[in-house]
Design a protein around this motif. Sequence first.
Motif, PDB file in Angstrom:
ATOM      1  N   GLU A  56      47.837  40.038  35.109  1.00 46.47           N
ATOM      2  CA  GLU A  56      48.464  40.399  36.388  1.00 46.47           C
ATOM      3  C   GLU A  56      47.422  40.879  37.376  1.00 46.47           C
ATOM      4  N   ALA A  57      47.559  40.605  38.636  1.00 52.04           N
ATOM      5  CA  ALA A  57      48.475  39.669  39.254  1.00 52.04           C
ATOM      6  C   ALA A  57      47.765  38.356  39.573  1.00 52.04           C
ATOM      7  N   ARG A  58      46.474  38.472  39.920  1.00 53.39           N
ATOM      8  CA  ARG A  58      45.807  37.258  40.411  1.00 53.39           C
ATOM      9  C   ARG A  58      45.538  36.254  39.305  1.00 53.39           C
ATOM     10  N   ARG A  78      50.298  42.022  31.433  1.00 52.61           N
ATOM     11  CA  ARG A  78      50.767  42.792  32.588  1.00 52.61           C
ATOM     12  C   ARG A  78      50.326  44.244  32.554  1.00 52.61           C
ATOM     13  N   LYS A  79      50.415  44.873  33.721  1.00 52.78           N
ATOM     14  CA  LYS A  79      50.134  46.303  33.834  1.00 52.78           C
ATOM     15  C   LYS A  79      51.249  47.075  33.117  1.00 52.78           C
ATOM     16  N   PRO A  80      50.973  48.299  32.678  1.00 56.60           N
ATOM     17  CA  PRO A  80      51.912  49.010  31.792  1.00 56.60           C
ATOM     18  C   PRO A  80      53.322  49.159  32.371  1.00 56.60           C
ATOM     19  N   LEU A 117      42.608  32.929  31.942  1.00 59.40           N
ATOM     20  CA  LEU A 117      42.200  32.575  33.302  1.00 59.40           C
ATOM     21  C   LEU A 117      42.407  33.746  34.243  1.00 59.40           C
ATOM     22  N   ASP A 118      41.450  33.940  35.142  1.00 57.38           N
ATOM     23  CA  ASP A 118      41.614  34.982  36.159  1.00 57.38           C
ATOM     24  C   ASP A 118      40.900  34.522  37.415  1.00 57.38           C
ATOM     25  N   ASP A 119      41.189  35.193  38.534  1.00 58.76           N
ATOM     26  CA  ASP A 119      40.536  34.769  39.783  1.00 58.76           C
ATOM     27  C   ASP A 119      39.081  35.208  39.815  1.00 58.76           C
ATOM     28  N   LEU A 120      38.770  36.375  39.209  1.00 56.60           N
ATOM     29  CA  LEU A 120      37.455  36.967  39.458  1.00 56.60           C
ATOM     30  C   LEU A 120      36.944  37.743  38.243  1.00 56.60           C
ATOM     31  N   LEU A 121      35.676  37.508  37.914  1.00 55.13           N
ATOM     32  CA  LEU A 121      34.979  38.283  36.882  1.00 55.13           C
ATOM     33  C   LEU A 121      34.091  39.308  37.576  1.00 55.13           C
ATOM     34  N   ALA A 122      34.415  40.601  37.399  1.00 58.09           N
ATOM     35  CA  ALA A 122      33.565  41.678  37.938  1.00 58.09           C
ATOM     36  C   ALA A 122      32.869  42.320  36.737  1.00 58.09           C
ATOM     37  N   THR A 123      33.361  43.460  36.245  1.00 56.63           N
ATOM     38  CA  THR A 123      32.730  44.087  35.070  1.00 56.63           C
ATOM     39  C   THR A 123      33.112  43.387  33.766  1.00 56.63           C
ATOM     40  N   GLY A 124      34.186  42.622  33.814  1.00 50.38           N
ATOM     41  CA  GLY A 124      34.667  41.951  32.593  1.00 50.38           C
ATOM     42  C   GLY A 124      35.688  42.771  31.825  1.00 50.38           C
ATOM     43  N   GLY A 125      35.962  43.994  32.289  1.00 47.43           N
ATOM     44  CA  GLY A 125      36.872  44.889  31.557  1.00 47.43           C
ATOM     45  C   GLY A 125      38.282  44.338  31.405  1.00 47.43           C
ATOM     46  N   THR A 126      38.784  43.723  32.457  1.00 47.18           N
ATOM     47  CA  THR A 126      40.168  43.219  32.423  1.00 47.18           C
ATOM     48  C   THR A 126      40.318  42.120  31.378  1.00 47.18           C
ATOM     49  N   VAL A 127      39.414  41.161  31.443  1.00 46.96           N
ATOM     50  CA  VAL A 127      39.549  40.013  30.552  1.00 46.96           C
ATOM     51  C   VAL A 127      39.168  40.389  29.118  1.00 46.96           C
TER      52      VAL A 127
HETATM   53  O1  LIG Z   1      36.115  42.194  35.714  1.00 47.02           O
HETATM   54  P1  LIG Z   1      36.865  43.439  36.112  1.00 47.02           P
HETATM   55  O2  LIG Z   1      35.967  44.570  36.506  1.00 47.02           O
HETATM   56  O3  LIG Z   1      37.895  43.837  35.129  1.00 47.02           O
HETATM   57  O4  LIG Z   1      37.624  43.106  37.479  1.00 47.02           O
HETATM   58  C1  LIG Z   1      38.296  41.905  37.718  1.00 47.02           C
HETATM   59  C2  LIG Z   1      39.777  42.107  37.817  1.00 47.02           C
HETATM   60  O5  LIG Z   1      40.075  42.904  38.978  1.00 47.02           O
HETATM   61  C3  LIG Z   1      41.043  42.212  39.776  1.00 47.02           C
HETATM   62  O6  LIG Z   1      42.337  42.558  39.443  1.00 47.02           O
HETATM   63  P2  LIG Z   1      43.020  43.943  39.841  1.00 47.02           P
HETATM   64  O7  LIG Z   1      42.972  44.853  38.667  1.00 47.02           O
HETATM   65  O8  LIG Z   1      42.433  44.439  41.130  1.00 47.02           O
HETATM   66  O9  LIG Z   1      44.544  43.573  39.981  1.00 47.02           O
HETATM   67  P3  LIG Z   1      45.400  42.492  40.821  1.00 47.02           P
HETATM   68  O10 LIG Z   1      45.089  41.136  40.224  1.00 47.02           O
HETATM   69  O11 LIG Z   1      46.795  42.921  40.507  1.00 47.02           O
HETATM   70  O12 LIG Z   1      45.036  42.564  42.280  1.00 47.02           O
HETATM   71  C4  LIG Z   1      40.793  40.757  39.456  1.00 47.02           C
HETATM   72  O13 LIG Z   1      41.928  39.952  39.764  1.00 47.02           O
HETATM   73  C5  LIG Z   1      40.468  40.769  38.003  1.00 47.02           C
HETATM   74  O14 LIG Z   1      41.630  40.734  37.174  1.00 47.02           O
END
Ligand SMILES: O=P(O)(O)OC[C@H]1O[C@H](OP(=O)(O)OP(=O)(O)O)[C@H](O)[C@@H]1O
Length: 173
Positions: A56-58, A78-80, A117-127
């Motif tokens: 979630e969400a992107r 999803r978020k909690p 799949l996700d829109d963006l890889l930043a720190t990688g924590g989400t994935v």
């Molecule tokens: O690599 P990371 O540091 O984990 O960051 C990347 C994540 O941050 C953004 O989501 P966000 O949590 O902002 O939520 P959203 O998709 O609901 O906007 C983005 O869509 C990734 O899921």
Amino acid sequence: MDLKSLIREIQDFPKEGISFKDITTVLNNKDAFKYVIDQLSEQLKDLNVDVIVGPEARGFLMGAPVAYKLNKAFVPVRKPGKLPAETARYEYKLEYGTDALEIHKDAIKPGDRVAILDDLLATGGTVLAAAKLIEELGGQVISLNFLIELSFLKGRETLKDYHVETLVQYDEE
Ligand SMILES: O=P(O)(O)OC[C@H]1O[C@H](OP(=O)(O)OP(=O)(O)O)[C@H](O)[C@@H]1O
Ligand SMILES: Nc1ncnc2[nH]cnc12
């Protein structure tokens, strides 16, 4: 296609010091949106995955159309508090903050081959959190695919145990 020129950059959103990469300007261009979904699908088409997971969400915006195109199942992470049935939960850090993610326990079957799949890889924590949830349920994480990579945040190091592919890279903020 020059995707970078279509990604809008907003400085100091949602916090000072963050250069936010806004993909709504890509989604709002039908040719660019199609190109992104086609490219991500192409990366996955020979990997024999059973399930596409999107956080979630992107992640939904990338994952669901790719699942449809490849005729695969889609599973939301999803978020909690958002998923109604029994969930597994994992806590993780963001570029800006801390959060947790949940998945339905019955959404992944032992042995399922999964791409996230996700829109963006930043720190990688989400994935990484999504990958840990899938593994906890017995799934195999085959590939992690993103539209954007913020290379300077070194998310690939966090995800070093996985196959990672990205379409557009930013080497500096
Ligand atoms: O690599 P990371 O540091 O984990 O960051 C990347 C994540 O941050 C953004 O989501 P966000 O949590 O902002 O939520 P959203 O998709 O609901 O906007 C983005 O869509 C990734 O899921
Ligand atoms: N800089 C950034 N732009 C857009 N989404 C993000 N998620 C984490 N960091 C981000």
